[in-house]
Design a protein around this motif. Structure first.
Motif, mmCIF file in Angstrom:
data_model
loop_
_atom_site.group_PDB
_atom_site.id
_atom_site.type_symbol
_atom_site.label_atom_id
_atom_site.label_comp_id
_atom_site.label_asym_id
_atom_site.label_seq_id
_atom_site.Cartn_x
_atom_site.Cartn_y
_atom_site.Cartn_z
ATOM 1 N N ARG A 9 0.834 -1.202 0.000
ATOM 2 C CA ARG A 9 0.000 0.000 0.000
ATOM 3 C C ARG A 9 0.869 1.252 0.000
ATOM 4 N NH1 ARG A 9 -4.372 -1.497 -2.107
ATOM 5 N NH2 ARG A 9 -5.091 -3.424 -1.208
ATOM 6 N N CYS A 10 0.329 2.318 -0.520
ATOM 7 C CA CYS A 10 1.017 3.612 -0.580
ATOM 8 C C CYS A 10 1.370 4.077 0.828
ATOM 9 C CB CYS A 10 0.103 4.619 -1.269
ATOM 10 S SG CYS A 10 0.786 6.276 -1.402
ATOM 11 N N GLN A 13 -0.137 9.905 3.062
ATOM 12 C CA GLN A 13 -1.399 10.151 3.742
ATOM 13 C C GLN A 13 -2.310 10.968 2.835
ATOM 14 O OE1 GLN A 13 -0.612 12.096 7.447
ATOM 15 N NE2 GLN A 13 -0.074 10.179 8.469
ATOM 16 N N THR A 14 -3.604 10.759 2.989
ATOM 17 C CA THR A 14 -4.576 11.542 2.245
ATOM 18 C C THR A 14 -4.716 12.912 2.898
ATOM 19 O OG1 THR A 14 -6.432 10.746 3.564
ATOM 20 C CG2 THR A 14 -5.853 9.451 1.607
ATOM 21 N N LYS A 15 -5.487 13.812 2.289
ATOM 22 C CA LYS A 15 -5.693 15.145 2.855
ATOM 23 C C LYS A 15 -6.379 15.075 4.214
ATOM 24 C CE LYS A 15 -5.877 17.640 -1.481
ATOM 25 N NZ LYS A 15 -6.680 18.442 -2.394
ATOM 26 N N LYS A 18 -5.597 10.230 6.799
ATOM 27 C CA LYS A 18 -5.623 8.770 6.828
ATOM 28 C C LYS A 18 -4.592 8.234 5.840
ATOM 29 C CE LYS A 18 -10.509 8.686 7.938
ATOM 30 N NZ LYS A 18 -11.844 8.353 7.473
ATOM 31 N N CYS A 20 -3.151 6.371 2.732
ATOM 32 C CA CYS A 20 -3.644 6.107 1.379
ATOM 33 C C CYS A 20 -3.779 4.597 1.202
ATOM 34 C CB CYS A 20 -2.679 6.688 0.353
ATOM 35 S SG CYS A 20 -3.168 6.411 -1.355
ATOM 36 N N GLN A 21 -4.865 4.145 0.639
ATOM 37 C CA GLN A 21 -5.127 2.716 0.479
ATOM 38 C C GLN A 21 -4.802 2.209 -0.921
ATOM 39 O OE1 GLN A 21 -6.239 0.608 3.059
ATOM 40 N NE2 GLN A 21 -5.594 2.427 4.172
ATOM 41 N N ALA A 22 -4.268 3.067 -1.775
ATOM 42 C CA ALA A 22 -3.958 2.672 -3.149
ATOM 43 C C ALA A 22 -2.722 1.779 -3.183
ATOM 44 C CB ALA A 22 -3.719 3.913 -4.005
ATOM 45 N N LEU A 29 5.086 4.730 -3.098
ATOM 46 C CA LEU A 29 3.931 5.622 -3.200
ATOM 47 C C LEU A 29 3.041 5.167 -4.356
ATOM 48 C CD1 LEU A 29 5.705 9.088 -2.830
ATOM 49 C CD2 LEU A 29 4.478 7.823 -1.064
ATOM 50 N N CYS A 30 1.763 5.505 -4.255
ATOM 51 C CA CYS A 30 0.868 5.216 -5.383
ATOM 52 C C CYS A 30 1.210 6.173 -6.532
ATOM 53 C CB CYS A 30 -0.592 5.362 -4.971
ATOM 54 S SG CYS A 30 -1.105 7.055 -4.604
ATOM 55 N N HIS A 33 0.378 9.947 -5.682
ATOM 56 C CA HIS A 33 1.243 10.574 -4.681
ATOM 57 C C HIS A 33 2.665 10.728 -5.214
ATOM 58 C CE1 HIS A 33 -1.862 9.662 -1.496
ATOM 59 N NE2 HIS A 33 -1.591 10.944 -1.351
#
Length: 96
Positions: A9-10, A13-15, A18, A20-22, A29-30, A33
């Motif tokens: 998984r990436c 962190q998302t905005k 949390k 990132c689940q990609a 990194l995804c 990102h």
């Protein structure tokens, strides 16, 4: 999740803060990102392809060459406003 799935998984962190689940690429990194400008670039391209041109979105204007035509156009405009018939992309034909 298994340990292998967590490692794939990436790491960013998302905005919202949390994780990132990609799926991650080789750098951890995804794709988005790792390439932060790519998402906005692709969004602009997609937006341009779906945008209506001025000639496609504009309804033909009625001839308002006399008082009766103006009265009828205003009456139709009021009826449309009352019925909430104004939607983006609507192609309302004037019947005058």
């Amino acid at each position: 999740m298994t340990r292998k799935n967590l490692d794939s998984r990436c790491k960013a962190q998302t905005k919202s803060g949390k994780g990132c689940q990609a799926a991650a690429t080789a750098g951890g990194l995804c794709f988005f990102h790792a390439n932060p400008n790519k998402a906005s670039e692709l969004g602009r391209i997609g937006g341009r392809s779906k945008r209506l041109s001025a000639t496609e979105s504009a309804d033909p204007l009625p001839k308002l060459d006399n008082a009766i035509a103006v009265r009828d156009a205003v009456a139709q405009l009021i009826a449309d406003a009352y019925a909430a018939n104004f939607t983006p992309g609507s192609r309302r034909a004037w019947h005058l």
